[in-house]
Enzyme design. Structure first.
Site, mmCIF file in Angstrom:
data_model
loop_
_atom_site.group_PDB
_atom_site.id
_atom_site.type_symbol
_atom_site.label_atom_id
_atom_site.label_comp_id
_atom_site.label_asym_id
_atom_site.label_seq_id
_atom_site.Cartn_x
_atom_site.Cartn_y
_atom_site.Cartn_z
ATOM 1 N N HIS A 184 0.908 -1.311 -0.306
ATOM 2 C CA HIS A 184 0.183 -0.219 0.096
ATOM 3 C C HIS A 184 0.735 1.230 0.189
ATOM 4 O O HIS A 184 0.179 2.472 -0.742
ATOM 5 C CB HIS A 184 -0.630 0.204 1.790
ATOM 6 C CG HIS A 184 -2.043 -0.713 1.049
ATOM 7 N ND1 HIS A 184 -3.158 -1.010 -0.301
ATOM 8 C CD2 HIS A 184 -2.671 -2.285 2.138
ATOM 9 C CE1 HIS A 184 -3.504 -1.930 0.105
ATOM 10 N NE2 HIS A 184 -3.486 -2.869 1.713
ATOM 11 N N ASP B 148 -4.306 -12.524 3.611
ATOM 12 C CA ASP B 148 -5.753 -12.367 3.981
ATOM 13 C C ASP B 148 -6.577 -12.563 2.957
ATOM 14 O O ASP B 148 -8.121 -12.814 3.642
ATOM 15 C CB ASP B 148 -5.393 -10.986 4.347
ATOM 16 C CG ASP B 148 -4.900 -9.918 3.510
ATOM 17 O OD1 ASP B 148 -4.418 -10.577 2.023
ATOM 18 O OD2 ASP B 148 -4.583 -8.946 3.630
ATOM 19 N N HIS C 210 -6.122 -7.198 -0.368
ATOM 20 C CA HIS C 210 -6.000 -5.858 -0.963
ATOM 21 C C HIS C 210 -6.037 -5.324 -2.016
ATOM 22 O O HIS C 210 -4.582 -6.093 -2.137
ATOM 23 C CB HIS C 210 -5.327 -5.212 0.668
ATOM 24 C CG HIS C 210 -6.275 -5.731 1.824
ATOM 25 N ND1 HIS C 210 -5.661 -6.046 2.408
ATOM 26 C CD2 HIS C 210 -7.397 -4.718 2.564
ATOM 27 C CE1 HIS C 210 -6.864 -6.203 3.994
ATOM 28 N NE2 HIS C 210 -7.610 -5.960 3.802
ATOM 29 N N ASP D 230 -2.313 -10.102 -2.439
ATOM 30 C CA ASP D 230 -3.514 -10.291 -1.247
ATOM 31 C C ASP D 230 -4.962 -9.635 -1.456
ATOM 32 O O ASP D 230 -5.158 -8.753 -2.357
ATOM 33 C CB ASP D 230 -2.013 -8.893 -0.664
ATOM 34 C CG ASP D 230 -3.447 -8.820 0.686
ATOM 35 O OD1 ASP D 230 -1.852 -9.093 1.367
ATOM 36 O OD2 ASP D 230 -3.603 -7.931 0.729
HETATM 37 ZN ZN ZN Z 1 -4.050 -7.460 3.040
#
Ligand code: ZN
Length: 300
Positions: A114, A238, A153, A151
Site C-alpha cells: 500500500h 488475507d 487488498h 493479497d
Molecule cells: Zn492485505
C-alpha cells in the site's frame, strides 16, 4: 529454499493492531515443525537510502525517518524506520539469493504494497516489492518484472509506482469494493504502459473457483504475452477463509494451486527466477498453513 526472517521485524507492536509480531512467530513455528522441508534460514540484509529512493521520494524517506506521516492504520513506533528498513533489506537479500539460483521467501513485516512513492498507509511504510522490482531492473539488468499480488487488498502503492512503467507488469486479484478502494478493471496503466496493469476485482465471498479462474484465464495469457525476466509475488494470505480482516473464502490448498501457476510462469519464461515477499494475512492459523502450502509448491 531459503527463508529470510529475523528479529528486525518482530520488535514492535501496537495494542489491538492486527499487523502484529505473532503473525511471524506463528508462521515460523509451523515451518520449523515441518522438519522434512529443506529450508535454509537467513537474516535480513542491508538496505541503503539509494534502494529506497528508487521507489520513494526523498520527502517520504525524510518524514518516515522523523516518525511523521502516520495514520490510525499505520501507527508510529519507536525505531520504526529501522524495522521498515529491515523488511526492505530482506527483500533485497532475497534477490541476491535468487540470483544465485535459489527460491526465496521473505517472512518479514511491515508489509509494503500500500505504500506509495510519497505516503505510508495500510500498515505499509516502504514498498518492499516495488523497491525489489526497481533493484532487479537496475542491478540484475533484467528489464521486465512481473509482480503477482494475491493479497486480499489491492496493492495501490505498487500499481502507482509503476503506473507509467511498461517494464513492470502488475497483476492483482483482490476483494472489491474494499480497502483501499482502488483496483478496478479499467485501471490498466498509463501512456506507453497501458495494458501492463491487470486488476481482477472480486466481490466479498469469492473463493477458490474465482481465484483459480482469474489466474488461469487472465494472469497466464497476460504473463505469456509479457514474457517476464523475473517474477515477484506480493504474497498476502488475507483472502483465506479464516482471515480476520478479509471477506474471502480461499482455502489453504488453493494457495498451493496459485503458487503452482505462478511457478510455471517463472519456469516457462525466466529459468524459475521467483522471489516471494509476505504482505498481509491476519488469522494466525490460516496464515501459517497457507505459507506452508505456498512453500511446499515452491520446493517441489
Ligand atoms: Zn492485505
Amino acid at each position: 529454499m531459503r527463508i529470510i526472517t529475523d528479529e528486525g521485524c518482530t520488535g514492535y507492536s501496537h495494542p489491538g493492531h492486527p499487523e502484529r509480531p505473532e503473525r511471524i512467530f506463528a508462521t515460523r513455528q509451523r515451518l520449523r515443525t515441518q522438519t522434512e522441508l529443506p529450508i535454509t534460514w537467513s537474516q535480513s540484509g542491508p538496505c541503503d537510502d539509494a534502494a529506497i529512493l528508487r521507489a520513494h521520494t526523498t520527502e517520504h524517506l525524510a518524514r518516515l525517518s522523523k516518525l511523521e506521516d502516520f495514520d490510525e492504520d499505520t501507527p508510529s513506533y519507536p525505531n520504526l524506520p529501522a524495522y521498515a528498513r529491515a523488511s526492505v533489506g530482506a527483500a533485497l537479500a532475497a534477490l541476491k539469493a535468487a540470483r544465485a539460483g535459489e527460491t526465496v521467501f521473505s517472512l518479514m513485516r511491515p508489509p509494503g504494497h500500500h505504500a506509495t512513492r510519497n505516503r505510508a498507509m495500510g500498515f505499509c511504510l516502504f514498498n518492499n516489492v516495488a523497491i525489489a522490482a526497481r533493484y532487479i531492473q537496475r542491478h540484475h539488468k533484467l528489464p521486465k518484472v512481473l509482480i503477482v499480488d494475491w493479497d486480499v487488498h489491492h496493492g495501490n502503492g505498487t500499481q502507482a509506482v509503476f503506473d507509467d512503467d511498461p517494464g513492470v507488469f502488475y497483476f492483482s486479484v483482490h476483494q472489491h469494493p474494499f480497502y483501499p478502494g482502488t483496483g478496478t478493471a479499467d485501471e490498466r496503466g498509463a501512456g506507453k504502459a497501458e495494458g501492463t496493469k491487470l486488476n481482477v476485482p472480486l466481490p466479498a465471498g469469492s473463493g477458490d473457483t474465482e481465484y483459480r479462474r482469474a489466474f488461469v484465464e487472465q494472469l497466464v495469457p497476460a504473463a505469456d504475452r509479457f514474457q517476464p525476466d523475473f517474477v515477484l509475488v506480493s504474497a498476502g494470505f488475507d483472502a483465506h477463509a479464516d482471515d480476520t480482516l478479509g471477506g474471502m473464502r480461499v482455502t489453504t490448498q488453493c494457495y498451493g494451486d496459485l503458487t503452482r501457476i505462478v511457478r510455471q510462469i517463472a519456469d516457462r519464461h525466466c529459468q524459475g527466477r521467483l522471489v516471494s515477499v509476505l504482505e498481509g494475512g491476519y488469522g494466525l492459523d490460516g496464515l501459517a498453513a497457507s505459507v506452508e502450502a505456498h512453500l511446499r509448491v515452491l520446493l517441489d
